[in-house]
Design a protein around this motif. Structure first.
Motif, short mmCIF file in Angstrom:
data_model
loop_
_atom_site.label_atom_id
_atom_site.label_comp_id
_atom_site.label_asym_id
_atom_site.label_seq_id
_atom_site.Cartn_x
_atom_site.Cartn_y
_atom_site.Cartn_z
N THR A 182 -6.84 2.66 -0.93
CA THR A 182 -7.75 3.36 -1.83
C THR A 182 -8.35 2.40 -2.85
N THR A 183 -7.61 1.35 -3.22
CA THR A 183 -8.13 0.29 -4.08
C THR A 183 -8.55 -0.87 -3.20
N THR A 184 -9.85 -1.17 -3.20
CA THR A 184 -10.38 -2.16 -2.28
C THR A 184 -10.59 -3.53 -2.91
N THR A 185 -10.58 -3.63 -4.22
CA THR A 185 -10.77 -4.92 -4.89
C THR A 185 -10.01 -4.91 -6.21
N ALA A 186 -9.54 -6.08 -6.62
CA ALA A 186 -8.83 -6.18 -7.89
C ALA A 186 -9.80 -5.88 -9.03
N GLU A 187 -9.35 -5.09 -10.00
CA GLU A 187 -10.23 -4.70 -11.11
C GLU A 187 -9.47 -4.73 -12.42
N LEU A 188 -10.07 -5.36 -13.42
CA LEU A 188 -9.50 -5.43 -14.76
C LEU A 188 -9.88 -4.18 -15.53
N LEU A 189 -8.88 -3.45 -16.02
CA LEU A 189 -9.10 -2.18 -16.70
C LEU A 189 -8.57 -2.25 -18.13
N LYS A 190 -9.32 -1.71 -19.05
CA LYS A 190 -8.91 -1.68 -20.45
C LYS A 190 -8.17 -0.38 -20.72
N ASP A 231 -5.60 -3.56 -11.61
CA ASP A 231 -5.20 -2.79 -10.43
C ASP A 231 -5.62 -3.59 -9.20
N THR A 232 -4.69 -3.84 -8.28
CA THR A 232 -4.96 -4.68 -7.11
C THR A 232 -4.83 -3.87 -5.82
N PRO A 233 -5.51 -4.31 -4.75
CA PRO A 233 -5.33 -3.64 -3.45
C PRO A 233 -3.91 -3.79 -2.94
N GLY A 234 -3.51 -2.85 -2.10
CA GLY A 234 -2.17 -2.92 -1.53
C GLY A 234 -1.99 -4.14 -0.65
N ILE A 235 -0.82 -4.74 -0.71
CA ILE A 235 -0.52 -5.96 0.04
C ILE A 235 0.56 -5.66 1.07
N ARG A 236 0.25 -5.90 2.33
CA ARG A 236 1.22 -5.68 3.40
C ARG A 236 1.91 -6.98 3.81
N GLU A 237 1.31 -8.11 3.45
CA GLU A 237 1.91 -9.41 3.76
C GLU A 237 1.65 -10.34 2.59
N PHE A 238 2.71 -10.96 2.09
CA PHE A 238 2.58 -11.85 0.94
C PHE A 238 3.26 -13.17 1.28
N VAL A 239 2.43 -14.14 1.72
CA VAL A 239 2.93 -15.47 2.08
C VAL A 239 2.66 -16.39 0.91
N LEU A 240 3.70 -17.07 0.45
CA LEU A 240 3.56 -17.93 -0.73
C LEU A 240 2.70 -19.14 -0.42
N TRP A 241 1.96 -19.55 -1.43
CA TRP A 241 1.06 -20.70 -1.31
C TRP A 241 1.66 -21.93 -1.97
N SER A 254 0.83 -1.20 0.00
CA SER A 254 0.00 0.00 0.00
C SER A 254 0.87 1.25 0.00
N GLY A 255 0.45 2.24 -0.79
CA GLY A 255 1.11 3.54 -0.77
C GLY A 255 2.26 3.71 -1.74
N VAL A 256 2.60 2.70 -2.53
CA VAL A 256 3.74 2.83 -3.44
C VAL A 256 3.36 3.56 -4.72
N GLY A 257 2.06 3.76 -4.97
CA GLY A 257 1.64 4.53 -6.14
C GLY A 257 1.17 3.71 -7.31
N LYS A 258 0.47 2.59 -7.04
CA LYS A 258 -0.03 1.75 -8.14
C LYS A 258 -1.11 2.48 -8.94
N SER A 259 -2.09 3.06 -8.24
CA SER A 259 -3.15 3.79 -8.93
C SER A 259 -2.62 5.05 -9.58
N SER A 260 -1.66 5.70 -8.94
CA SER A 260 -1.05 6.89 -9.54
C SER A 260 -0.32 6.55 -10.83
N LEU A 261 0.34 5.40 -10.86
CA LEU A 261 1.01 4.95 -12.07
C LEU A 261 0.01 4.74 -13.20
#
Length: 384
Positions: A297-305, A314-324, A265-272
């Protein structure tokens, strides 16, 4: 047309309603003993109410195609009445699906898909290609487009993580991932990047590391880190969504491709994305000055054209990413600079953490392998 075959499929525990009533006190107070005596015994047969396995009609697909779906089989559906669509976003039980003509339908999901046993948290995610029934209500002034998802097509290029001991799919059917990080505000997290890199390569997705907010730092301070990833073979693109530096290069990278933008979160994905295509007009917010954490600010993943060609998620910010579903023995293969030394270790089952005569540890000591990347490997493999 191939006739569907019958297969036995396991369902979730909540597939059937409660078998015995629990409101004995209320029944006694309301009706006394007027009702019949309750059933004192129940038998479980091959097709009884207490059995979680059911016989369903299955579509003819290869077992490998159902692996990323989380199901043992795909239920059959009437392909003549269904239409192909792409899931743009999911809100609770409602999925927004775009058909081939560009119309967006609000769809529910077929009950058999929702209740079949799976290790995934969500059955339908953004990016899915589906077969759905279209339902049109109202007239020209009050047109409502609704439908029901009948089947999810086999997936490719899926990004997932571990969440609440289950598999959480973030996005599917993409061919590259833009791993967004920032030079400052919030601070750079190399270990999070390494986790994204492992997940992307395991799914066969091309990873691209993008460093935002380089206008807030001295670019020379980022060169050692950029050099480490570049020497391994990863593409690294520094940019600034505020000044526009590097945006043209990123626009060429995503043009006519299907990409996902991910990061903390906060790195500027939506701004990009707003800088790449101003017509998207996505909502953005500043990060917290106190804890250097971004706001969702982005609450759900959304496919944009994209207007210049291609799709981006565009995906919500991730603070923890544990591999599956990655075991420690598999991790080394995704660290390209470590893997060549594995066969030169003294012990064939070397964990590269404490053993003597370890070629990987010797390479780190000689400066041929970056120390931070080695520590990242130990952490991800659970050997630190």
């Amino acid at each position: 047309m191939t006739k569907p075959k019958k297969v036995r499929v396991e369902f979730r525990k909540n597939r059937v309603s409660r078998t015995r009533s629990k409101d004995w006190t209320q029944q006694y107070q309301d009706h006394g003993f007027e009702k019949d005596d309750p059933v004192l015994e129940e038998r479980i047969s091959g097709k009884g109410e207490l059995v979680r396995r059911r016989t369903v009609l299955a579509a003819e697909v290869e077992p490998a195609q159902t692996e990323d779906l989380g199901f043992s089989t795909l239920p059959a559906c009437d392909t003549e009445t269904c239409r192909q669509g792409r899931v743009l976003r999911v809100h609770g039980l409602v999925s927004f699906v775009e058909n081939e003509q560009g119309q967006v339908f609000q769809c529910t999901t077929r009950r058999i898909l929702r209740t079949m046993s799976t290790d995934q948290r969500h059955v339908v995610v953004a990016g899915d290609r589906v077969l759905f029934r279209q339902v049109v209500h109202g007239g020209c002034d009050n047109l409502r487009l609704e439908g029901a998802i009948e089947r999810i097509e086999p997936r490719t290029g899926a990004i997932s993580r571990l969440s609440k001991n289950r598999k959480q799919l973030i996005v599917t059917n993409v061919d590259q991932i833009l791993i967004i990080t920032s030079g400052a505000e919030p601070f750079f997290k190399p270990n999070l990047i390494d986790r994204f890199l492992v997940s992307a390569e395991r799914s066969g997705i091309r990873p691209i590391i993008c460093i935002n907010k380089i206008d807030l730092v001295d670019p020379a301070t980022l060169q050692p880190l950029i050099g480490v990833y570049s020497q391994i073979g990863y593409k690294v693109i520094p940019f600034s969504a505020t000044t526009g530096l590097g945006i043209d290069r990123l626009r060429r990278v995503v043009q006519d491709r299907e990409s996902v933008v991910s990061g903390q979160s906060g790195v500027g994905k939506s701004s990009l994305l707003n800088a790449l295509d101003p017509g998207l007009n996505l909502r953005v917010a500043e990060i917290s000055r106190e804890n250097q954490k971004g706001k969702h600010t982005t609450t759900t993943a959304e496919l944009l054209k994209l207007s210049f060609g291609g799709y981006v998620v565009d995906t919500p910010g991730i603070r923890e990413f544990v591999l599956w579903d990655i075991i420690p023995e598999e991790v080394l293969a995704f660290y390209h600079e470590l893997a060549p030394y594995e066969n030169h270790c003294r012990f064939p089952d070397c964990t590269h953490s404490f053993e003597a005569d370890c070629a990987v540890k010797n390479a780190v000591a000689d400066g041929r392998i970056d120390m931070r990347r080695y520590e990242s490997y130990l952490s991800l493999a659970g050997r630190s």
